[in-house]
Design a protein around this motif. Sequence first.
Motif, mmCIF file in Angstrom:
data_model
loop_
_atom_site.group_PDB
_atom_site.id
_atom_site.type_symbol
_atom_site.label_atom_id
_atom_site.label_comp_id
_atom_site.label_asym_id
_atom_site.label_seq_id
_atom_site.Cartn_x
_atom_site.Cartn_y
_atom_site.Cartn_z
ATOM 1 N N GLN A 28 0.763 -1.121 0.123
ATOM 2 C CA GLN A 28 0.066 0.008 -0.002
ATOM 3 C C GLN A 28 0.808 1.345 0.134
ATOM 4 O O GLN A 28 1.638 1.449 0.858
ATOM 5 C CB GLN A 28 -0.922 0.065 1.315
ATOM 6 C CG GLN A 28 -1.841 1.220 1.223
ATOM 7 C CD GLN A 28 -2.854 1.163 2.360
ATOM 8 O OE1 GLN A 28 -2.932 0.301 3.127
ATOM 9 N NE2 GLN A 28 -3.634 2.195 2.442
ATOM 10 N N GLN A 30 1.402 4.772 0.924
ATOM 11 C CA GLN A 30 0.835 5.604 1.947
ATOM 12 C C GLN A 30 1.120 7.127 1.417
ATOM 13 O O GLN A 30 2.105 7.305 0.596
ATOM 14 C CB GLN A 30 1.740 5.524 3.270
ATOM 15 C CG GLN A 30 1.421 4.165 3.523
ATOM 16 C CD GLN A 30 0.042 4.028 4.268
ATOM 17 O OE1 GLN A 30 -0.729 4.972 4.358
ATOM 18 N NE2 GLN A 30 -0.641 2.659 4.225
ATOM 19 N N SER A 32 -2.684 6.750 1.729
ATOM 20 C CA SER A 32 -3.965 6.345 1.018
ATOM 21 C C SER A 32 -4.853 5.579 2.168
ATOM 22 O O SER A 32 -4.456 5.023 2.831
ATOM 23 C CB SER A 32 -3.374 5.456 -0.366
ATOM 24 O OG SER A 32 -3.006 4.222 0.191
ATOM 25 N N GLU A 33 -5.901 5.593 1.272
ATOM 26 C CA GLU A 33 -7.091 4.978 2.104
ATOM 27 C C GLU A 33 -7.044 3.387 2.067
ATOM 28 O O GLU A 33 -7.380 2.720 3.077
ATOM 29 C CB GLU A 33 -8.495 5.267 1.827
ATOM 30 C CG GLU A 33 -8.761 6.817 1.555
ATOM 31 C CD GLU A 33 -9.346 7.336 2.748
ATOM 32 O OE1 GLU A 33 -10.098 6.824 3.237
ATOM 33 O OE2 GLU A 33 -9.076 8.548 3.011
ATOM 34 N N ASP A 39 -4.359 2.250 -4.788
ATOM 35 C CA ASP A 39 -3.829 2.589 -3.964
ATOM 36 C C ASP A 39 -2.485 1.605 -3.435
ATOM 37 O O ASP A 39 -2.066 1.721 -2.625
ATOM 38 C CB ASP A 39 -4.569 2.649 -2.386
ATOM 39 C CG ASP A 39 -5.702 3.729 -2.529
ATOM 40 O OD1 ASP A 39 -5.501 4.440 -3.349
ATOM 41 O OD2 ASP A 39 -6.576 3.664 -1.771
ATOM 42 N N ALA A 75 0.449 5.124 -8.702
ATOM 43 C CA ALA A 75 1.206 4.387 -7.585
ATOM 44 C C ALA A 75 2.681 4.012 -7.696
ATOM 45 O O ALA A 75 3.394 4.216 -6.851
ATOM 46 C CB ALA A 75 0.274 3.463 -6.935
ATOM 47 N N GLU A 106 -0.243 13.493 -8.478
ATOM 48 C CA GLU A 106 0.797 12.304 -8.234
ATOM 49 C C GLU A 106 2.075 13.081 -7.481
ATOM 50 O O GLU A 106 2.192 12.403 -6.647
ATOM 51 C CB GLU A 106 1.157 11.873 -9.689
ATOM 52 C CG GLU A 106 0.297 10.992 -10.310
ATOM 53 C CD GLU A 106 0.658 10.668 -11.844
ATOM 54 O OE1 GLU A 106 -0.133 9.927 -12.402
ATOM 55 O OE2 GLU A 106 1.542 11.486 -12.196
ATOM 56 N N TRP A 109 1.102 13.550 -3.798
ATOM 57 C CA TRP A 109 0.901 12.364 -3.285
ATOM 58 C C TRP A 109 2.419 11.624 -2.947
ATOM 59 O O TRP A 109 2.534 11.470 -1.718
ATOM 60 C CB TRP A 109 0.062 11.175 -3.983
ATOM 61 C CG TRP A 109 -0.125 9.902 -3.693
ATOM 62 C CD1 TRP A 109 0.203 9.477 -2.145
ATOM 63 C CD2 TRP A 109 -0.612 8.664 -4.209
ATOM 64 N NE1 TRP A 109 -0.240 8.017 -2.057
ATOM 65 C CE2 TRP A 109 -0.732 7.622 -3.472
ATOM 66 C CE3 TRP A 109 -0.834 8.437 -5.635
ATOM 67 C CZ2 TRP A 109 -1.058 6.306 -3.729
ATOM 68 C CZ3 TRP A 109 -1.270 7.209 -5.942
ATOM 69 C CH2 TRP A 109 -1.126 6.030 -5.127
#
Length: 188
Positions: A28, A30, A32-33, A39, A75, A106, A109
């Motif tokens: 995952q 991070q 992120s949900e 994700d 991602a 992006e 993130w």
Amino acid sequence: MNFEKQLNLRSGEKCELSGSIDHLEAYQVQPSEGNSADDFILITQNLKDQLEGKKEPVANDWRCLNDAMWSEVPAVKVIAYRMLHKLKEEGWPNDLLEMIYLDDQELSWAKSGMEDEDAVKHIDSNGAVLKAGDTVVLIKELDVKGSTITAKRGTAVRNIRLVQDDPTLIEGKIDGQSIYILTQFVKK
């Protein structure tokens, strides 16, 4: 369809960074949900351990980023950007950082999951990074200026506060009195 099936379908059952087919796991990205396959990325156990800090990053293991940074999967590009920044002292990642393209979302993130390299870091006598709220122990007997208190070696100072503009100082309480302590005289 669950996330793992979606990841396998999207990646062709290969690591989305290295292309390897051995020991694959979902990771995952991070923060992120974790609500969708978007994700997560599918990566090898070795790369996952390096991302999670269980192993020190091995620069040559990340040469695969030369290809991975062009992925259409946000991602994957986020992880590529973060690792290129982490390894930039190696030299070769700098060229790739100049070429990588992330749109504004992006990039936001990617940066939100990175440590701020310019942030002031408070380091104890053993080289450990101190954080607000930590408990530290004095490694030397200290006379507290402006007071008759002598802080004994081995005294625990709980719930420390960091002095934001000076990485050599922390603030804590000893015998109910707030004092400043040099980080070189404490250990976590």
